[in-house]
Design an enzyme around this catalytic site. Structure first.
Site, PDB file in Angstrom:
ATOM      1  N   ARG A 169     -14.107  -9.409 -11.762  1.00  0.00           N
ATOM      2  CA  ARG A 169     -14.485 -10.715 -12.326  1.00  0.00           C
ATOM      3  C   ARG A 169     -15.462 -11.478 -11.443  1.00  0.00           C
ATOM      4  NH1 ARG A 169      -8.426 -12.354 -13.519  1.00  0.00           N
ATOM      5  NH2 ARG A 169      -8.332 -11.089 -11.653  1.00  0.00           N
ATOM      6  N   LYS A 221       0.373   2.924  -9.504  1.00  0.00           N
ATOM      7  CA  LYS A 221       1.663   2.316  -9.777  1.00  0.00           C
ATOM      8  C   LYS A 221       1.560   0.806  -9.584  1.00  0.00           C
ATOM      9  CE  LYS A 221       4.212   1.407  -6.224  1.00  0.00           C
ATOM     10  NZ  LYS A 221       3.630   0.533  -5.229  1.00  0.00           N
ATOM     11  N   LYS A 226       0.457  12.391   1.313  1.00  0.00           N
ATOM     12  CA  LYS A 226       0.662  12.349   2.770  1.00  0.00           C
ATOM     13  C   LYS A 226       0.952  13.750   3.299  1.00  0.00           C
ATOM     14  CE  LYS A 226       2.257   7.564   2.923  1.00  0.00           C
ATOM     15  NZ  LYS A 226       1.517   6.738   3.862  1.00  0.00           N
ATOM     16  N   GLU A 285       9.670  -0.960   6.953  1.00  0.00           N
ATOM     17  CA  GLU A 285       8.372  -1.563   7.271  1.00  0.00           C
ATOM     18  C   GLU A 285       8.576  -2.805   8.123  1.00  0.00           C
ATOM     19  OE1 GLU A 285       5.302  -1.045   3.939  1.00  0.00           O
ATOM     20  OE2 GLU A 285       7.070  -1.795   2.923  1.00  0.00           O
ATOM     21  N   HIS A 333       7.747   6.088  -4.576  1.00  0.00           N
ATOM     22  CA  HIS A 333       7.631   6.839  -3.323  1.00  0.00           C
ATOM     23  C   HIS A 333       8.959   7.507  -2.903  1.00  0.00           C
ATOM     24  CE1 HIS A 333       4.007   4.644  -3.295  1.00  0.00           C
ATOM     25  NE2 HIS A 333       4.369   3.623  -2.542  1.00  0.00           N
ATOM     26  N   LYS A 377       8.613   0.372  11.994  1.00  0.00           N
ATOM     27  CA  LYS A 377       7.858   1.035  10.929  1.00  0.00           C
ATOM     28  C   LYS A 377       8.289   2.498  11.010  1.00  0.00           C
ATOM     29  CE  LYS A 377       4.325   2.086   8.165  1.00  0.00           C
ATOM     30  NZ  LYS A 377       4.458   1.829   6.753  1.00  0.00           N
TER      31      LYS A 377
HETATM   32  C1  BG6 Z   1       2.959   0.532  -1.613  1.00  0.00           C
HETATM   33  C2  BG6 Z   1       3.840  -0.665  -1.795  1.00  0.00           C
HETATM   34  O1  BG6 Z   1       3.000   1.352  -2.738  1.00  0.00           O
HETATM   35  O2  BG6 Z   1       3.401   1.270  -0.484  1.00  0.00           O
HETATM   36  C3  BG6 Z   1       3.831  -1.516  -0.558  1.00  0.00           C
HETATM   37  O3  BG6 Z   1       3.392  -1.407  -2.904  1.00  0.00           O
HETATM   38  C4  BG6 Z   1       4.203  -0.699   0.653  1.00  0.00           C
HETATM   39  O4  BG6 Z   1       4.702  -2.629  -0.687  1.00  0.00           O
HETATM   40  C5  BG6 Z   1       3.336   0.529   0.732  1.00  0.00           C
HETATM   41  O5  BG6 Z   1       4.002  -1.507   1.804  1.00  0.00           O
HETATM   42  C6  BG6 Z   1       3.769   1.473   1.838  1.00  0.00           C
HETATM   43  O6  BG6 Z   1       2.803   2.477   1.948  1.00  0.00           O
HETATM   44  P1  BG6 Z   1       2.430   3.082   3.366  1.00  0.00           P
HETATM   45  O7  BG6 Z   1       1.478   4.182   3.055  1.00  0.00           O
HETATM   46  O8  BG6 Z   1       1.847   1.968   4.165  1.00  0.00           O
HETATM   47  O9  BG6 Z   1       3.730   3.561   3.930  1.00  0.00           O
END
Ligand code: BG6
Length: 496
Positions: free
Chosen positions: A48, A158, A192, A226, A250, A351
């Site tokens: 946009r 997604k 991955k 995370e 995931h 993480k």
């Molecule tokens: C995304 C989610 O699909 O995956 C996020 O919407 C999440 O909320 C992310 O942080 C995590 O992906 P990665 O590759 O950083 O582990």
């Protein structure tokens, strides 16, 4: 990765958004740098924002530079940027699509070919329906006329809906415009490196597959922890929550790959068929079992870190979960009775994305005579580390050096970075894009799998509502709510 494909055009809807800047554009540029896509490669950004092509190119240059492209090079960037174009407009406006038709015709002329079209929907999900409708009405989805429509593809991110019903609606819209062969549903976890290694590791080593079952395995843990919060995505995340954001896709994809039966052949049909059998075999959680088998939590501020409800665009009485823990069972001969514990959360103390297989202890005592002190013997644990230090660890027991027989656990470690130093690993998006370009759907989600995973998610959400499963508040930077510990400790087990 020896596929070199061109000419082609990527039409990116939502081209000025986060996803394009952080993932998509850097991945496309790295494919160009690697020579996987070459001349006559066009990108048409659609969004946009009223900006000039040069400003868009500059935005993309910054994205490529800061998006992890350690190999950024101004020479190749100049060539790459030559193919970048931009068209501003509202996704609901039919005129926008006529302008896109005009641009694509121009690229066909430049390339002296009918350039295969890849429509990438990198927008908020509410825009999917109008974009699909207009791609159809404008004739864009049909390709350029000389090529069959099979050379036209759609890539979609997604969330695929927000429940079973809306996912089915989206599937309906997609299938009205494209055939299944043309649809690439992206779950970037499937790209991955270590996720891909799950099957190779299990099936290419004679010692694992024979023990990959309920006779030897006590339980499996899947962790997606995370440290980040929702950041700028508050508006999207509030009302979506962790269950829909990462568990439905995931985490269940990782579970399915772990639990899969050996496919008859390693091709897209057989691998996806087997994965979907697993998704369909996961037992839905009954309402009266939700309290004991699920935990939902939300982060609270800590020091400078904001509470979820204080994040930008999040309602201050939001009931959305930023943490989920689950205990699931796959009902088939291989896994009957083996719990799969899943946990994920934002703003945790680490993480870590990891799958760990916890083996049963060996028989240590016979007729009250123990060969080794049973309390000293820990389970063997095979930990597949997906992030941040990709690799595989195996915990085994050994004898401590010295007199006497004292046992101690040690880790056998494999790390991608040290083992394959000097070999560049393609980023998950780059791998998925190259497969989509080549038409290989193995690493993409399929509609029946999505339906199966939504069915399970709906059973959990229904339980949360009917059984009033409380939202557990946890401090940012902590290990998550205590209830998640209890969920596993109750079974005499612990999170790794
Ligand atoms: C995304 C989610 O699909 O995956 C996020 O919407 C999440 O909320 C992310 O942080 C995590 O992906 P990665 O590759 O950083 O582990």
């Amino acid at each position: 990765m020896d596929k070199i494909i061109s000419p082609l055009v990527f039409v990116i809807f939502g081209a000025t958004g986060d996803l394009t800047r952080t993932k998509l554009l850097p991945a496309l540029y790295s494919l160009y740098r690697l020579g996987k896509i070459t001349h006559n490669f066009f990108i048409l950004g659609v969004s946009r924002r009223e900006i000039a092509v040069n400003d868009f190119r500059e935005m993309m240059r910054l994205a490529a530079q800061s998006g992890g492209s350690a190999d950024f090079n101004s020479g190749t960037w100049a060539e790459f940027a030559d193919g970048i174009d931009y068209e501003p407009g509202y996704f609901e406006n039919p005129d926008l699509y006529q302008r896109i038709v005009g641009k694509l015709k121009r690229y066909d002329k430049l390339a002296k070919a009918c350039v295969p079209r890849f429509f990438y929907l990198s927008t908020a999900p509410e825009h999917y329906a109008p974009i699909l409708e207009h791609l159809h009405n404008s004739g864009l989805s049909a390709g350029c006329g000389q090529l069959s429509a099979a050379f036209t593809r759609v890539l979609i991110e997604k969330p695929f809906g927000r429940d079973l019903e809306t996912a089915a609606e989206l599937e309906n819209q997609l299938s009205h415009v494209f055939s299944e062969k043309q649809i690439f549903r992206i779950d970037h976890y499937l790209g991955k490196e270590t996720v891909q290694n799950i099957l190779a590791f299990r099936f290419a080593n004679g010692i694992f597959d024979p023990t990959w079952n309920r006779q030897f395995i006590d339980h499996v843990q899947i962790t997606l922890d995370e440290t980040v919060g929702v950041g700028t995505r508050g508006a999207f995340y509030d009302g979506i929550g962790a269950l829909r954001d990462v568990v439905q896709n995931h985490m269940l994809e990782m579970l399915a790959l772990m639990a899969i039966e050996q496919p008859i052949a390693f091709n897209e049909k057989n691998i996806r068929d087997e994965k979907i059998k697993i998704l369909e075999a996961i037992k839905c959680i009954k309402i009266d079992q939700t309290v004991n088998n699920t935990v939902r939590g939300q982060y609270q501020g800590n020091g400078k870190l904001l509470s979820f409800i204080k994040e930008k665009n999040v309602s201050n009485n939001s009931n959305t979960e930023t943490f989920v823990a689950l205990k699931l069972f796959v009902e088939n001969d291989r896994w009957d009775g083996v719990p799969f514990y899943l946990r994920t959360g934002k703003r945790l103390n680490r993480k870590l994305v990891q799958i760990s297989v916890h083996y049963k202890k060996p028989v240590l005592c016979k007729q009250d005579v123990c060969f080794y002190n049973p309390t000293q013997v820990l389970r063997n644990v095979l930990a597949i580390k997906i992030q941040p230090h990709e690799g595989i660890d195996l915990r085994v027991m050994v004898k401590e050096p010295g007199f006497g027989m004292k046992l101690t656990p040690i880790q056998m470690k494999f790390r991608y970075n040290s083992e394959f130093s000097g070999t560049s690993k393609p980023d998950a998006y780059a791998r998925l894009l190259i497969d989509a370009i080549a038409g290989d759907q193995t690493l993409f989600a399929r509609s029946d799998g999505i339906a199966a995973s939504w069915k399970l998610m709906m059973s959990i959400r229904e339980g949360w509502e009917s059984a009033r499963v409380p939202l557990q508040i946890y401090k940012s930077g902590s290990t998550g709510p205590a209830a998640a510990e209890e969920l596993i400790n109750r079974d005499g087990r612990h999170w790794i």
